[in-house]
Design an enzyme around this catalytic site. Structure first.
Site, PDB file in Angstrom:
ATOM      1  N   ARG A 190       0.853  -1.185   0.000  1.00  0.00           N
ATOM      2  CA  ARG A 190       0.000   0.000   0.000  1.00  0.00           C
ATOM      3  C   ARG A 190       0.894   1.241   0.000  1.00  0.00           C
ATOM      4  O   ARG A 190       2.070   1.179   0.374  1.00  0.00           O
ATOM      5  CB  ARG A 190      -0.888   0.031   1.242  1.00  0.00           C
ATOM      6  CG  ARG A 190      -1.820  -1.168   1.398  1.00  0.00           C
ATOM      7  CD  ARG A 190      -2.586  -1.059   2.709  1.00  0.00           C
ATOM      8  NE  ARG A 190      -3.580  -2.127   2.873  1.00  0.00           N
ATOM      9  CZ  ARG A 190      -3.361  -3.263   3.516  1.00  0.00           C
ATOM     10  NH1 ARG A 190      -2.170  -3.482   4.062  1.00  0.00           N
ATOM     11  NH2 ARG A 190      -4.314  -4.167   3.632  1.00  0.00           N
TER      12      ARG A 190
ATOM     13  N   LYS B 148      -1.969  -2.649   8.073  1.00  0.00           N
ATOM     14  CA  LYS B 148      -3.099  -2.176   8.868  1.00  0.00           C
ATOM     15  C   LYS B 148      -3.137  -2.885  10.218  1.00  0.00           C
ATOM     16  O   LYS B 148      -2.793  -4.058  10.322  1.00  0.00           O
ATOM     17  CB  LYS B 148      -4.405  -2.418   8.104  1.00  0.00           C
ATOM     18  CG  LYS B 148      -4.557  -1.526   6.884  1.00  0.00           C
ATOM     19  CD  LYS B 148      -5.914  -1.721   6.236  1.00  0.00           C
ATOM     20  CE  LYS B 148      -6.096  -0.766   5.078  1.00  0.00           C
ATOM     21  NZ  LYS B 148      -7.423  -0.919   4.430  1.00  0.00           N
TER      22      LYS B 148
ATOM     23  N   HIS C  30      -3.046   3.073  -5.759  1.00  0.00           N
ATOM     24  CA  HIS C  30      -3.633   1.853  -5.198  1.00  0.00           C
ATOM     25  C   HIS C  30      -3.927   0.818  -6.284  1.00  0.00           C
ATOM     26  O   HIS C  30      -4.016  -0.383  -5.989  1.00  0.00           O
ATOM     27  CB  HIS C  30      -4.915   2.194  -4.441  1.00  0.00           C
ATOM     28  CG  HIS C  30      -5.309   1.141  -3.442  1.00  0.00           C
ATOM     29  ND1 HIS C  30      -4.533   0.828  -2.336  1.00  0.00           N
ATOM     30  CD2 HIS C  30      -6.394   0.327  -3.370  1.00  0.00           C
ATOM     31  CE1 HIS C  30      -5.122  -0.133  -1.636  1.00  0.00           C
ATOM     32  NE2 HIS C  30      -6.246  -0.448  -2.236  1.00  0.00           N
TER      33      HIS C  30
ATOM     34  N   ARG D 242      -1.452  -1.960  -6.577  1.00  0.00           N
ATOM     35  CA  ARG D 242      -1.698  -3.067  -5.646  1.00  0.00           C
ATOM     36  C   ARG D 242      -2.734  -4.029  -6.233  1.00  0.00           C
ATOM     37  O   ARG D 242      -2.587  -5.248  -6.138  1.00  0.00           O
ATOM     38  CB  ARG D 242      -2.158  -2.501  -4.307  1.00  0.00           C
ATOM     39  CG  ARG D 242      -2.443  -3.532  -3.222  1.00  0.00           C
ATOM     40  CD  ARG D 242      -2.614  -2.810  -1.896  1.00  0.00           C
ATOM     41  NE  ARG D 242      -3.391  -3.565  -0.931  1.00  0.00           N
ATOM     42  CZ  ARG D 242      -2.885  -4.468  -0.085  1.00  0.00           C
ATOM     43  NH1 ARG D 242      -1.597  -4.739  -0.126  1.00  0.00           N
ATOM     44  NH2 ARG D 242      -3.660  -5.087   0.789  1.00  0.00           N
TER      45      ARG D 242
ATOM     46  N   HIS E 157      -4.216  -8.972   3.914  1.00  0.00           N
ATOM     47  CA  HIS E 157      -5.666  -8.891   4.085  1.00  0.00           C
ATOM     48  C   HIS E 157      -6.080  -9.647   5.343  1.00  0.00           C
ATOM     49  O   HIS E 157      -5.661 -10.785   5.550  1.00  0.00           O
ATOM     50  CB  HIS E 157      -6.398  -9.511   2.888  1.00  0.00           C
ATOM     51  CG  HIS E 157      -6.284  -8.704   1.637  1.00  0.00           C
ATOM     52  ND1 HIS E 157      -6.345  -9.253   0.374  1.00  0.00           N
ATOM     53  CD2 HIS E 157      -6.114  -7.365   1.448  1.00  0.00           C
ATOM     54  CE1 HIS E 157      -6.224  -8.301  -0.528  1.00  0.00           C
ATOM     55  NE2 HIS E 157      -6.077  -7.155   0.098  1.00  0.00           N
TER      56      HIS E 157
ATOM     57  N   TYR F  89      -9.843 -10.360  -6.579  1.00  0.00           N
ATOM     58  CA  TYR F  89      -8.863 -10.500  -7.655  1.00  0.00           C
ATOM     59  C   TYR F  89      -9.105 -11.741  -8.519  1.00  0.00           C
ATOM     60  O   TYR F  89      -8.335 -12.007  -9.436  1.00  0.00           O
ATOM     61  CB  TYR F  89      -7.446 -10.533  -7.068  1.00  0.00           C
ATOM     62  CG  TYR F  89      -7.118  -9.288  -6.286  1.00  0.00           C
ATOM     63  CD1 TYR F  89      -7.061  -8.051  -6.906  1.00  0.00           C
ATOM     64  CD2 TYR F  89      -6.898  -9.342  -4.913  1.00  0.00           C
ATOM     65  CE1 TYR F  89      -6.794  -6.904  -6.196  1.00  0.00           C
ATOM     66  CE2 TYR F  89      -6.619  -8.187  -4.190  1.00  0.00           C
ATOM     67  CZ  TYR F  89      -6.580  -6.978  -4.842  1.00  0.00           C
ATOM     68  OH  TYR F  89      -6.310  -5.845  -4.130  1.00  0.00           O
TER      69      TYR F  89
END
Length: 224
Positions: free
Chosen positions: A62, A88, A166, A169, A192, A201
């Site tokens: 990211r 994250k 983004h 990514r 994730h 995806y």
């Protein structure tokens, strides 16, 4: 932004809580990605900029993860080169890197990285002032590269795509799926929390559908 208080939307890179059903993420083909990297505008920061874009497009980072990357995050193991990324929720993940990309990072660090200001000595990517590069600057570098790509003969159709940092990514995630990588591995590489996020995806292009159906032998069903 509407009040012209901020220059960019701080929520731009935040994943939506719910993905729209049937929504196909915008991504670049391998040919578009190769031209993006090879056609990046020349500057004193060419190597730094190329490293940043490649970390997003070839390793799935990211923007904020590129921004936060530290010298101490480089895993200096010749047999297993890679980086440790803090994503994250302050969760760290290990990402093995393709050797050419890893060596480019080391070249940047050794040759092209500016002298850091005292409080920024651990920051990997630095601005010309020797401070940690800002998220907005990473986005600007990416936008400039996209603008160059859109100007190339035969690539004007990209004007119709909303291309942001983004999307690199997204390009990484899509490419991993098409290479046959299992979803759990992609989930781990991209950081994730939920596998449902990774499943966006798995979209299939019309070209892939055509290849699957045109190569299907159905002649035996039509014999007299």
């Amino acid at each position: 932004m509407k009040s012209e208080i901020l220059a960019y939307n701080p929520a731009q890179e935040v994943d939506m809580a719910k993905q729209e059903k049937g929504r196909i993420p915008t991504y670049l083909s391998s040919e578009e990605l190769a031209l993006l990297f090879s056609g990046m505008p020349a500057s004193d920061y060419y190597i730094r900029n190329k490293c940043m874009l490649m970390l997003m497009g070839l390793a799935g980072l990211r923007v904020v993860e590129v921004h936060n990357l530290n010298i101490s995050d480089i895993i200096r193991n010749q047999e297993d080169p890679g980086i440790e990324v803090t994503g994250k929720g302050n969760k760290a993940r290990y990402i093995p890197l393709p050797v050419p990309l890893y060596e480019m990072l080391l070249d940047y660090e050794r040759i092209y990285r500016p002298i850091p200001k005292p409080n920024h000595s651990n920051a990997f990517f630095l601005s010309k002032r020797g401070v940690r590069i800002s998220r907005r600057r990473i986005q600007e570098v990416t936008e400039n590269a996209f603008d160059f790509l859109k100007q190339q003969p035969g690539y004007q159709y990209l004007e119709q795509k909303k291309l942001t940092a983004h999307k690199l990514r997204h390009t990484f995630g899509t490419g991993m799926v098409r290479d046959g990588t299992d979803l759990v591995t992609i989930q781990q590489l991209m950081g994730h929390t939920n596998l449902n996020t990774t499943q966006i995806y798995t979209h299939v292009s019309n070209e892939q559908k055509q290849k699957a159906m045109r190569n299907k032998d159905v002649s035996r069903f039509f014999s007299d």
